[in-house]
Design a protein around this motif. Structure first.
Motif, mmCIF file in Angstrom:
data_model
loop_
_atom_site.group_PDB
_atom_site.id
_atom_site.type_symbol
_atom_site.label_atom_id
_atom_site.label_comp_id
_atom_site.label_asym_id
_atom_site.label_seq_id
_atom_site.Cartn_x
_atom_site.Cartn_y
_atom_site.Cartn_z
ATOM 1 N N GLU A 21 0.857 -1.184 0.000
ATOM 2 C CA GLU A 21 0.000 0.000 0.000
ATOM 3 C C GLU A 21 0.889 1.228 0.000
ATOM 4 O OE1 GLU A 21 -3.257 1.969 2.892
ATOM 5 O OE2 GLU A 21 -3.753 0.021 2.031
ATOM 6 N N SER A 75 -2.717 -7.235 0.652
ATOM 7 C CA SER A 75 -1.917 -6.021 0.728
ATOM 8 C C SER A 75 -0.973 -6.098 1.915
ATOM 9 C CB SER A 75 -2.802 -4.774 0.843
ATOM 10 O OG SER A 75 -3.401 -4.705 2.117
ATOM 11 N N VAL A 76 0.135 -5.412 1.788
ATOM 12 C CA VAL A 76 1.098 -5.295 2.894
ATOM 13 C C VAL A 76 1.449 -3.824 3.044
ATOM 14 C CG1 VAL A 76 2.063 -7.604 2.517
ATOM 15 C CG2 VAL A 76 3.152 -5.642 1.457
ATOM 16 N N GLN A 117 -0.068 0.570 10.283
ATOM 17 C CA GLN A 117 -1.196 -0.234 10.744
ATOM 18 C C GLN A 117 -2.002 -0.766 9.569
ATOM 19 O OE1 GLN A 117 -1.720 -1.187 13.957
ATOM 20 N NE2 GLN A 117 0.248 -0.179 14.240
ATOM 21 N N SER A 118 -2.517 -1.956 9.739
ATOM 22 C CA SER A 118 -3.309 -2.603 8.699
ATOM 23 C C SER A 118 -4.583 -1.806 8.426
ATOM 24 C CB SER A 118 -3.653 -4.019 9.155
ATOM 25 O OG SER A 118 -4.462 -4.652 8.200
ATOM 26 N N ASN A 119 -4.917 -1.648 7.151
ATOM 27 C CA ASN A 119 -6.203 -1.084 6.742
ATOM 28 C C ASN A 119 -6.563 -1.692 5.398
ATOM 29 O OD1 ASN A 119 -5.570 0.729 4.411
ATOM 30 N ND2 ASN A 119 -4.227 1.675 5.910
ATOM 31 N N ASN A 120 -7.673 -1.279 4.855
ATOM 32 C CA ASN A 120 -8.169 -1.918 3.627
ATOM 33 C C ASN A 120 -8.182 -1.002 2.420
ATOM 34 O OD1 ASN A 120 -8.655 -4.350 4.972
ATOM 35 N ND2 ASN A 120 -10.642 -3.628 5.682
ATOM 36 N N ALA A 162 -4.713 -8.325 4.709
ATOM 37 C CA ALA A 162 -3.992 -7.062 4.846
ATOM 38 C C ALA A 162 -2.984 -7.254 5.973
ATOM 39 C CB ALA A 162 -4.951 -5.922 5.173
ATOM 40 N N ILE A 163 -1.720 -7.136 5.653
ATOM 41 C CA ILE A 163 -0.656 -7.344 6.644
ATOM 42 C C ILE A 163 -0.058 -5.997 7.006
ATOM 43 C CG2 ILE A 163 1.521 -8.502 7.153
ATOM 44 C CD1 ILE A 163 0.828 -10.453 4.843
ATOM 45 N N GLY A 164 -0.421 -5.502 8.187
ATOM 46 C CA GLY A 164 0.166 -4.270 8.690
ATOM 47 C C GLY A 164 1.514 -4.563 9.325
ATOM 48 N N ALA A 205 4.414 -5.011 8.095
ATOM 49 C CA ALA A 205 4.909 -6.205 7.394
ATOM 50 C C ALA A 205 6.319 -6.585 7.812
ATOM 51 C CB ALA A 205 4.848 -5.984 5.889
#
Length: 183
Positions: free
Chosen positions: A79, A109-110, A114-117, A140-142, A144
């Motif tokens: 992202e 997504s990475v 912080q993870s989001n969409n 979604a990997i926050g 990473a």
């Protein structure tokens, strides 16, 4: 047999998107799917200029043909600035409905924070626009940089279980939507 094409949308040498894609491919293969991964770091693709023919780019023809012949896709993106990477968007822009329509698609997504969409939502809109079927499961990997061990494996057991569920959903959804028997 379910045929899946994965596209990694990062150009970083130590790409977490590519690592996530590789781990997913292993899970899909364990479920009996045939998986071909395209690593955009190793491909020579043009910038999309709205044309349909790019005769000087054999990598593009390989990608288009593989996607056209696949039953499903996995798109993995870092992202960047709250959205999908430019390199993945360009790869998708170089394809048309002929290649992407009716593909059962899983999204990943990475990101460093912080993870989001956000990137996943944007990819969902792009794939809906070309008449693909996006599965409801997504990853979604926050942060990473904390998710993978030195061996490339996931460190968090719950995240690893989500990868299993994601792979299972992609295979089952592809079989159902594409009318593929288990044999």
């Amino acid at each position: 047999m379910v045929k899946i094409v994965g596209i990694g949308g990062s150009l970083r040498p130590e790409s977490y998107s590519q690592q996530a894609l590789t781990l997913t491919a292993q899970r899909l293969e364990a479920l009996g799917a045939e998986v071909e991964i395209f690593d955009l770091r190793t491909m020579n693709l043009p910038f999309c200029n709205g044309e349909s023919d790019y005769p000087d780019y054999p990598d593009l023809e390989r990608l288009r043909e593989a996607v056209k012949n696949a039953h499903g896709l996995i798109l993995a993106t870092p992202e960047y600035h709250g959205s999908v990477s430019g390199v993945l968007k360009n790869a998708l822009d170089l394809m048309s409905f002929e290649h992407l329509s009716n593909k059962v698609t899983g999204l990943m997504s990475v990101l460093g924070g912080q993870s989001n969409n956000n990137a996943l939502n944007d990819l969902r809109i792009i794939m809906r626009w070309v008449h693909a079927w996006v599965i409801p499961e997504q990853i979604a990997i926050g942060q990473a940089w904390k998710a993978f061990g030195a061996d490339g494996k996931l460190l968090d057991e719950k995240l690893s279980e989500r990868f299993d569920q994601f792979a299972q959903s992609l295979v089952e959804s592809t079989r159902k939507l594409q009318g593929i028997n288990h044999g």
